[in-house]
Scaffold this motif. Structure first.
Motif, PDB file in Angstrom:
ATOM      1  N   ILE A   3      50.887  45.354  19.440  1.00  0.00           N
ATOM      2  CA  ILE A   3      49.533  44.834  19.719  1.00  0.00           C
ATOM      3  C   ILE A   3      48.983  43.730  18.307  1.00  0.00           C
ATOM      4  O   ILE A   3      49.492  44.000  17.241  1.00  0.00           O
ATOM      5  N   HIS A   4      48.606  42.855  18.977  1.00  0.00           N
ATOM      6  CA  HIS A   4      48.004  41.764  18.177  1.00  0.00           C
ATOM      7  C   HIS A   4      46.645  41.655  17.904  1.00  0.00           C
ATOM      8  O   HIS A   4      45.914  41.423  19.171  1.00  0.00           O
ATOM      9  N   ARG A   5      46.258  42.252  16.980  1.00  0.00           N
ATOM     10  CA  ARG A   5      44.576  42.367  16.917  1.00  0.00           C
ATOM     11  C   ARG A   5      44.135  41.195  16.413  1.00  0.00           C
ATOM     12  O   ARG A   5      44.305  40.489  15.229  1.00  0.00           O
ATOM     13  N   VAL A   6      42.901  40.558  17.150  1.00  0.00           N
ATOM     14  CA  VAL A   6      42.234  39.559  16.903  1.00  0.00           C
ATOM     15  C   VAL A   6      40.936  39.682  16.836  1.00  0.00           C
ATOM     16  O   VAL A   6      40.339  40.699  17.571  1.00  0.00           O
ATOM     17  N   PRO A   7      40.262  39.643  15.605  1.00  0.00           N
ATOM     18  CA  PRO A   7      38.675  39.898  15.677  1.00  0.00           C
ATOM     19  C   PRO A   7      38.016  39.361  16.542  1.00  0.00           C
ATOM     20  O   PRO A   7      37.842  38.223  16.804  1.00  0.00           O
ATOM     21  N   ARG A   8      37.365  40.153  17.279  1.00  0.00           N
ATOM     22  CA  ARG A   8      36.522  39.885  18.402  1.00  0.00           C
ATOM     23  C   ARG A   8      35.464  40.987  18.692  1.00  0.00           C
ATOM     24  O   ARG A   8      35.448  42.055  18.085  1.00  0.00           O
ATOM     25  N   LYS A   9      34.447  40.604  19.513  1.00  0.00           N
ATOM     26  CA  LYS A   9      33.259  41.514  19.551  1.00  0.00           C
ATOM     27  C   LYS A   9      33.812  42.449  20.554  1.00  0.00           C
ATOM     28  O   LYS A   9      34.828  42.288  21.171  1.00  0.00           O
ATOM     29  N   VAL A  10      33.245  43.625  20.576  1.00  0.00           N
ATOM     30  CA  VAL A  10      33.417  44.519  21.394  1.00  0.00           C
ATOM     31  C   VAL A  10      32.493  44.594  22.548  1.00  0.00           C
ATOM     32  O   VAL A  10      31.440  44.544  22.521  1.00  0.00           O
ATOM     33  N   PHE A  11      33.197  44.641  23.633  1.00  0.00           N
ATOM     34  CA  PHE A  11      32.561  44.454  25.207  1.00  0.00           C
ATOM     35  C   PHE A  11      32.624  45.457  25.966  1.00  0.00           C
ATOM     36  O   PHE A  11      33.425  46.734  25.657  1.00  0.00           O
ATOM     37  N   LYS A  12      31.806  45.776  26.734  1.00  0.00           N
ATOM     38  CA  LYS A  12      31.461  47.168  27.586  1.00  0.00           C
ATOM     39  C   LYS A  12      31.466  46.390  28.904  1.00  0.00           C
ATOM     40  O   LYS A  12      30.869  45.261  28.817  1.00  0.00           O
ATOM     41  N   LEU A  13      31.789  47.167  29.881  1.00  0.00           N
ATOM     42  CA  LEU A  13      31.477  46.884  31.378  1.00  0.00           C
ATOM     43  C   LEU A  13      30.278  47.339  31.599  1.00  0.00           C
ATOM     44  O   LEU A  13      29.847  48.511  31.413  1.00  0.00           O
ATOM     45  N   GLN A  14      29.387  46.482  32.428  1.00  0.00           N
ATOM     46  CA  GLN A  14      27.985  46.749  32.744  1.00  0.00           C
ATOM     47  C   GLN A  14      28.005  46.526  34.134  1.00  0.00           C
ATOM     48  O   GLN A  14      28.377  45.612  34.871  1.00  0.00           O
ATOM     49  N   GLU A  15      27.529  47.709  35.025  1.00  0.00           N
ATOM     50  CA  GLU A  15      27.274  47.242  36.461  1.00  0.00           C
ATOM     51  C   GLU A  15      26.031  46.432  36.738  1.00  0.00           C
ATOM     52  O   GLU A  15      24.864  46.820  36.109  1.00  0.00           O
ATOM     53  N   VAL A  16      26.261  45.732  37.624  1.00  0.00           N
ATOM     54  CA  VAL A  16      24.942  44.742  37.839  1.00  0.00           C
ATOM     55  C   VAL A  16      24.892  44.697  39.498  1.00  0.00           C
ATOM     56  O   VAL A  16      25.665  44.771  40.313  1.00  0.00           O
ATOM     57  N   SER A  17      23.663  44.298  39.751  1.00  0.00           N
ATOM     58  CA  SER A  17      23.243  43.988  41.008  1.00  0.00           C
ATOM     59  C   SER A  17      22.726  42.597  41.075  1.00  0.00           C
ATOM     60  O   SER A  17      21.683  42.265  40.596  1.00  0.00           O
ATOM     61  N   ILE A  18      23.339  41.736  41.867  1.00  0.00           N
ATOM     62  CA  ILE A  18      22.851  40.277  42.133  1.00  0.00           C
ATOM     63  C   ILE A  18      22.190  39.844  43.578  1.00  0.00           C
ATOM     64  O   ILE A  18      22.985  40.334  44.244  1.00  0.00           O
ATOM     65  N   ASN A  19      21.050  39.505  43.394  1.00  0.00           N
ATOM     66  CA  ASN A  19      20.283  39.390  44.760  1.00  0.00           C
ATOM     67  C   ASN A  19      20.157  40.622  45.544  1.00  0.00           C
ATOM     68  O   ASN A  19      20.233  40.613  46.845  1.00  0.00           O
ATOM     69  N   ASP A  20      19.979  41.625  44.911  1.00  0.00           N
ATOM     70  CA  ASP A  20      19.725  42.931  45.603  1.00  0.00           C
ATOM     71  C   ASP A  20      20.994  43.388  46.452  1.00  0.00           C
ATOM     72  O   ASP A  20      20.642  44.245  47.263  1.00  0.00           O
ATOM     73  N   GLU A  21      22.193  42.824  46.554  1.00  0.00           N
ATOM     74  CA  GLU A  21      23.174  42.986  47.528  1.00  0.00           C
ATOM     75  C   GLU A  21      24.674  43.099  46.824  1.00  0.00           C
ATOM     76  O   GLU A  21      25.346  44.193  47.230  1.00  0.00           O
TER      77      GLU A  21
END
Length: 179
Positions: A3-21
């Protein structure tokens, strides 16, 4: 694989709907800001390389087992009577306890009271001694004490219990007793 640790922000996956479809997933940060497309694609490519690597399943299994082991170790240290610190290599250094609770024999007893030292097995009696020592098991939070004839026997017993705990739990690579 390492593991090579690089300081980064922590991200999460977010579910999105684009153009309601179209329903999909995007990366978002701790402030719920969505990562731009170019950066997100770069991360997806890096993830693809990592997850397609030979041996990734074994690496994940070993990493997660070690992580869980270290979390349990930290919990056990935090719920014990041990005083400890961490060195720069992530090892836990247990501070040596050298003073134990000195107790005075009661002098209002009708009969003499005696016990055998938990360390050296010497008989300690209220007829011949003024004091004895109470040694708390360093790895528990419940009342598990032993009586000893001296402070030095207290240290020997304390260290023996601690070494047994370290060995029984496989902590030898991560936990050391201060010299």
């Amino acid at each position: 694989m390492s593991i090579h640790r690089v300081p980064r922000k922590v991200f999460k996956l977010q579910e999105v709907s684009i153009n309601d479809e179209n329903i999909g997933l995007v990366f978002s940060d701790q402030f719920n800001n969505i990562l731009d497309k170019k950066t997100a694609i770069k991360y997806v490519e890096m993830l693809t390389v990592a997850y397609n690597s030979k041996g990734i399943d074994e690496f994940i299994k070993n990493h997660n087992e070690e992580s869980q082991f270290l979390q349990e170790l930290e919990y056990n240290l935090n719920t014990s009577y041990l005083k400890y610190s961490r060195n720069g290599e992530g090892k836990y250094i247990i501070k040596k306890q050298t003073e134990f609770n000195e107790k005075t024999f009661r002098n209002d007893l009708e009969k003499p009271w005696a016990f055998k030292c938990a360390t050296c097995n010497k008989k300690v009696s209220s007829e011949t001694a003024l004091h004895y020592y109470s040694v708390q098991n360093p790895t528990t939070t419940y009342s598990d004490t032993e009586r000893t004839c001296s402070n030095s026997c207290g240290f020997i017993g304390w260290k023996e219990k601690l070494l047994n705990w370290i060995n029984e739990n496989g902590y030898g690579e991560f936990v050391f007793i201060e010299d």
